[in-house]
Write an enzyme that holds these catalytic residues in place. Structure first.
Site, short mmCIF file in Angstrom:
data_model
loop_
_atom_site.label_atom_id
_atom_site.label_comp_id
_atom_site.label_asym_id
_atom_site.label_seq_id
_atom_site.Cartn_x
_atom_site.Cartn_y
_atom_site.Cartn_z
N GLY A 11 0.44 -1.52 0.06
CA GLY A 11 -0.22 0.22 0.37
C GLY A 11 1.03 0.98 0.10
O GLY A 11 0.60 2.07 0.81
N ASN A 13 1.50 2.77 -2.88
CA ASN A 13 0.80 4.13 -3.55
C ASN A 13 -0.99 4.51 -2.54
O ASN A 13 -0.94 6.07 -2.57
CB ASN A 13 0.19 3.01 -5.16
CG ASN A 13 1.16 2.97 -6.23
OD1 ASN A 13 1.25 4.28 -6.77
ND2 ASN A 13 1.45 2.11 -6.03
N LEU A 89 -4.24 -7.18 -7.30
CA LEU A 89 -3.63 -7.68 -8.31
C LEU A 89 -4.41 -8.79 -8.69
O LEU A 89 -4.35 -9.64 -9.11
CB LEU A 89 -2.70 -8.72 -7.83
CG LEU A 89 -1.96 -7.82 -7.14
CD1 LEU A 89 -0.05 -8.44 -6.90
CD2 LEU A 89 -1.01 -6.95 -7.94
N LYS A 90 -5.83 -8.29 -8.57
CA LYS A 90 -7.24 -9.24 -9.01
C LYS A 90 -7.10 -8.60 -9.82
O LYS A 90 -7.36 -7.59 -10.06
CB LYS A 90 -8.32 -9.85 -8.27
CG LYS A 90 -6.86 -10.42 -7.01
CD LYS A 90 -8.60 -11.66 -6.38
CE LYS A 90 -9.05 -12.38 -7.03
NZ LYS A 90 -9.02 -13.46 -7.41
N ASN A 106 -6.25 3.11 -12.94
CA ASN A 106 -4.61 1.63 -12.02
C ASN A 106 -3.71 2.26 -12.32
O ASN A 106 -3.45 3.16 -13.23
CB ASN A 106 -5.12 0.22 -12.96
CG ASN A 106 -4.21 -0.52 -12.33
OD1 ASN A 106 -4.35 -1.45 -11.44
ND2 ASN A 106 -3.88 -1.22 -13.92
N HIS A 108 0.54 0.69 -13.47
CA HIS A 108 1.10 -0.34 -13.16
C HIS A 108 2.32 0.29 -13.59
O HIS A 108 3.18 1.86 -14.03
CB HIS A 108 0.64 -0.87 -15.18
CG HIS A 108 1.39 -2.02 -15.54
ND1 HIS A 108 0.96 -3.31 -14.65
CD2 HIS A 108 2.07 -2.49 -16.87
CE1 HIS A 108 1.72 -4.20 -15.07
NE2 HIS A 108 2.50 -3.51 -16.58
N ASP A 149 -4.89 -4.04 -18.36
CA ASP A 149 -3.60 -3.40 -18.49
C ASP A 149 -3.85 -2.34 -19.67
O ASP A 149 -3.21 -2.04 -20.97
CB ASP A 149 -2.25 -3.86 -18.18
CG ASP A 149 -2.08 -4.24 -16.86
OD1 ASP A 149 -1.28 -5.59 -17.17
OD2 ASP A 149 -3.15 -3.45 -15.77
#
Ligand code: GRF
Length: 207
Positions: A11, A13, A89-90, A106, A108, A149
């Site tokens: 966490g 981010n 990550l799901k 999101n 990446h 993504d």
């Protein structure tokens, strides 16, 4: 703007979003943090900052669809307007993505469309970057669509790959810029400065 953050790990981010909403840089409030991992340190970060935090256990549900429906239920309960995936990550169900169309952001840890998609997450991304021998890498913030993504890109920032870089040193460099561009993208969203035109995102510069 009421923000919901989904996490799976440390966490860091999330922490940058907590800091940037607390100090007023982002005109928004994190109403809930949801993790699919019980031991995600990000849940502690939320608790330490008086933010509602939930662990939702995938094993308690018959399918990914039901699991996603539970998350949606918790978000709806709190009138969440923007969903941020911060090291989550799901894969989201198509129903979830439709429910929050153009309202899911999101981050990446690569320059999409390189080193992304199924199997490219966390350290694996930096591993692939080093193996390929690219000279620059970086991070990407994008809107989430039905793919992995693949949604419209909001912001990107680069870091140089040095010959003596390892997965660890690279991850550290990239995380540092993740903590810059994710809050920046969320700020732009909350300030209504992001316009989606087909696959492109335009940032309006109007003051
Ligand atoms: C990191 O690999 C980061 O690059 C990606 O998610 C992972 C965990 O980040 N975005 P965090 O520290 O849990 O935010």
């Amino acid at each position: 703007t009421k923000i919901g953050v989904l996490i799976s790990g440390s966490g860091t981010n999330l922490q940058s979003l907590i800091d940037n909403t607390r100090n007023g840089h982002i005109n928004g409030k994190i109403e809930v943090v949801i993790s699919n991992k019980k031991d995600a340190y990000g849940l502690k970060r939320a608790e330490n900052n008086g933010i509602d935090s939930l662990y939702i256990n995938r094993k308690e549900f018959d399918s990914d669809l039901e699991f996603n429906r539970k998350i949606i239920e918790e978000l709806k309960k709190r009138n969440i307007e923007l969903v941020v995936l911060a090291g989550y990550l799901k894969i989201l169900s198509h129903e979830f993505v439709r429910e929050y169309k153009n309202r899911i952001i999101n981050i990446h840890p690569s320059l999409i469309p390189s080193f992304c998609g199924k199997g490219y997450y966390g350290k694996k991304v930096h591993q692939a970057v080093l193996e390929y021998g690219v000279k620059v890498t970086g991070a990407t913030v994008h809107f989430v669509d039905e793919g992995t993504d693949t949604g419209p890109i909001i912001l990107q920032k680069t870091v140089n790959v040095d010959t003596n870089d390892t997965v660890e040193t690279l991850q550290k460099k990239v995380l540092k810029i993740e903590h810059e561009i994710l809050p920046e993208a969320v700020k732009l969203y909350c300030d209504r400065k992001l316009k989606i035109k087909g696959r492109k995102v335009e940032v309006s510069v109007s003051s």
